[in-house]
Design a protein around this motif. Structure first.
Motif, PDB file in Angstrom:
ATOM      1  N   PRO A   1       0.779  -1.038  -0.115  1.00  0.00           N
ATOM      2  CA  PRO A   1      -0.016  -0.058   0.086  1.00  0.00           C
ATOM      3  C   PRO A   1       0.967   1.477   0.057  1.00  0.00           C
ATOM      4  CG  PRO A   1      -0.726  -1.352   1.590  1.00  0.00           C
ATOM      5  CD  PRO A   1       0.610  -2.195   1.002  1.00  0.00           C
ATOM      6  N   GLU A   2       1.674   1.270  -0.035  1.00  0.00           N
ATOM      7  CA  GLU A   2       2.874   2.187   0.630  1.00  0.00           C
ATOM      8  C   GLU A   2       2.493   3.097  -0.388  1.00  0.00           C
ATOM      9  OE1 GLU A   2       3.756   0.240   2.340  1.00  0.00           O
ATOM     10  OE2 GLU A   2       3.448   0.904   4.488  1.00  0.00           O
TER      11      GLU A   2
ATOM     12  N   VAL B   1       0.014   4.228  -2.526  1.00  0.00           N
ATOM     13  CA  VAL B   1      -0.002   5.790  -1.763  1.00  0.00           C
ATOM     14  C   VAL B   1       1.132   6.655  -1.792  1.00  0.00           C
ATOM     15  CG1 VAL B   1       0.138   7.150   0.948  1.00  0.00           C
ATOM     16  CG2 VAL B   1      -1.035   5.278   0.585  1.00  0.00           C
TER      17      VAL B   1
ATOM     18  N   PHE C   1      -8.474   4.986  -3.945  1.00  0.00           N
ATOM     19  CA  PHE C   1      -8.183   5.825  -3.068  1.00  0.00           C
ATOM     20  C   PHE C   1      -9.122   7.222  -2.582  1.00  0.00           C
ATOM     21  CE2 PHE C   1      -4.815   4.000  -5.848  1.00  0.00           C
ATOM     22  CZ  PHE C   1      -4.470   3.358  -4.389  1.00  0.00           C
TER      23      PHE C   1
ATOM     24  N   THR D   1     -16.804  -0.163   0.656  1.00  0.00           N
ATOM     25  CA  THR D   1     -15.432  -0.919   0.973  1.00  0.00           C
ATOM     26  C   THR D   1     -16.149  -2.511   0.058  1.00  0.00           C
ATOM     27  OG1 THR D   1     -14.452   0.052   1.803  1.00  0.00           O
ATOM     28  CG2 THR D   1     -13.283  -1.705   1.251  1.00  0.00           C
TER      29      THR D   1
ATOM     30  N   ASP E   1      -7.161  -2.982  -2.737  1.00  0.00           N
ATOM     31  CA  ASP E   1      -7.271  -2.767  -1.676  1.00  0.00           C
ATOM     32  C   ASP E   1      -8.368  -1.495  -1.607  1.00  0.00           C
ATOM     33  OD1 ASP E   1      -6.769  -1.646   0.935  1.00  0.00           O
ATOM     34  OD2 ASP E   1      -4.417  -1.529   0.791  1.00  0.00           O
ATOM     35  N   HIS E   2      -8.769  -0.876  -0.560  1.00  0.00           N
ATOM     36  CA  HIS E   2      -9.673   0.763  -1.167  1.00  0.00           C
ATOM     37  C   HIS E   2      -8.151   0.572   0.476  1.00  0.00           C
ATOM     38  CE1 HIS E   2     -13.175   3.163   0.634  1.00  0.00           C
ATOM     39  NE2 HIS E   2     -12.222   3.563  -0.222  1.00  0.00           N
ATOM     40  N   ILE E   3      -7.519   2.299   0.033  1.00  0.00           N
ATOM     41  CA  ILE E   3      -7.147   3.074   1.158  1.00  0.00           C
ATOM     42  C   ILE E   3      -7.477   4.119   1.059  1.00  0.00           C
ATOM     43  CG2 ILE E   3      -4.656   3.738   0.845  1.00  0.00           C
ATOM     44  CD1 ILE E   3      -3.706   1.873  -0.502  1.00  0.00           C
TER      45      ILE E   3
ATOM     46  N   ILE F   1      -6.148   8.261   2.693  1.00  0.00           N
ATOM     47  CA  ILE F   1      -6.130   8.671   2.819  1.00  0.00           C
ATOM     48  C   ILE F   1      -5.572  10.249   4.022  1.00  0.00           C
ATOM     49  CG2 ILE F   1      -3.248  10.295   1.874  1.00  0.00           C
ATOM     50  CD1 ILE F   1      -3.711   8.379  -1.443  1.00  0.00           C
TER      51      ILE F   1
ATOM     52  N   TYR G   1      -2.134   6.617   6.709  1.00  0.00           N
ATOM     53  CA  TYR G   1      -3.467   5.860   5.574  1.00  0.00           C
ATOM     54  C   TYR G   1      -3.569   5.172   6.606  1.00  0.00           C
ATOM     55  CZ  TYR G   1      -0.130   2.390   4.400  1.00  0.00           C
ATOM     56  OH  TYR G   1       1.141   1.359   4.429  1.00  0.00           O
TER      57      TYR G   1
ATOM     58  N   SER H   1      -5.399   1.288   5.163  1.00  0.00           N
ATOM     59  CA  SER H   1      -5.032   0.219   4.356  1.00  0.00           C
ATOM     60  C   SER H   1      -6.488  -0.523   4.354  1.00  0.00           C
ATOM     61  CB  SER H   1      -4.429   0.123   3.918  1.00  0.00           C
ATOM     62  OG  SER H   1      -4.695  -1.448   3.683  1.00  0.00           O
TER      63      SER H   1
ATOM     64  N   GLU I   1      -4.525  -3.666   4.456  1.00  0.00           N
ATOM     65  CA  GLU I   1      -3.372  -4.688   5.634  1.00  0.00           C
ATOM     66  C   GLU I   1      -3.594  -4.683   7.770  1.00  0.00           C
ATOM     67  OE1 GLU I   1      -1.142  -0.585   6.408  1.00  0.00           O
ATOM     68  OE2 GLU I   1       0.388  -2.163   4.711  1.00  0.00           O
TER      69      GLU I   1
END
Length: 198
Positions: A71-72, A75, A137, A155, A171-173, A175, A180, A182, A185
């Motif tokens: 995810p990083e 992002v 995102f 989600t 994923d749905h992140i 920010i 953030y 995730s 995660e």
């Protein structure tokens, strides 16, 4: 000697039937003429809109073809688009089977603390890009990336629709200003392949 007003006049039944038949025939004839006139009427030249939807690939990739493994990394790519926004925005990234970005699109721009969007718009983008999966995102202008109940609900909905279409939601992140959230995660987005839906 004339007939005065109000005095009933006797009309034999035979004459009345002939008059009624004549009236019906006149009406039919009139309707027939109207229909013939409509059919034979020339159609004036009127402009008709022709719409063509075409996707044009401008370049292979603006960001390289390295796959997204965390995810990083994702992002890093979209944070510049979202961090300065004063309103909530929703972004979808279409990905290949190798987790390489095909395209990034801003799907919706909302208000200070909400952003309404149609799930179809998320998947329209991915279908047009022939994507295998997507990353979604959105930002929280407050700076706190903690998901709301609506974030959790949307989600789940995106996951279900993706499972039906065969386009996996990776994923749905969310920010925030310094961090953030995730869903993957935090274990709120299972990565199991969908059962046979059909």
């Amino acid at each position: 000697m004339g007939v005065s007003r109000g005095t009933p006049v006797f009309v034999p039944m035979e004459v009345r039937l002939r008059l009624m038949k004549k009236e019906v025939d006149m009406r039919k004839s009139s309707k027939r003429k109207e229909l013939e006139a409509m059919v034979n009427k020339s159609i004036t030249n009127q402009p008709v809109g022709i719409i063509q939807l075409k996707m044009v690939r401008e370049s292979r990739s603006l960001y390289g073809t390295a796959p997204f493994t965390s995810p990083e990394r994702a992002v890093e790519l979209v944070k510049p688009l979202l961090i300065t926004a004063d309103r909530e925005m929703v972004i979808v990234m279409s990905l290949t089977t190798k987790m390489e970005a095909l395209a990034v699109e801003i799907v919706a721009v909302g208000g200070l603390d909400t952003c309404c969007f149609d799930t179809r718009n998320i998947f329209k983008h991915s279908l047009l890009n022939n994507a295998a999966c997507i990353l979604c995102f959105h930002n929280h202008p407050s700076g706190d990336p903690t998901p709301s109940k609506e974030d959790v609900q949307i989600t789940k909905q995106l996951k279900q629709v993706g499972d039906i279409l065969g386009i996996r939601l990776v994923d749905h992140i969310i920010i925030g200003e310094e961090s953030y959230f995730s869903f993957k995660e935090h274990g709120e987005l299972d990565d199991k392949p969908p059962e046979n839906i059909a």
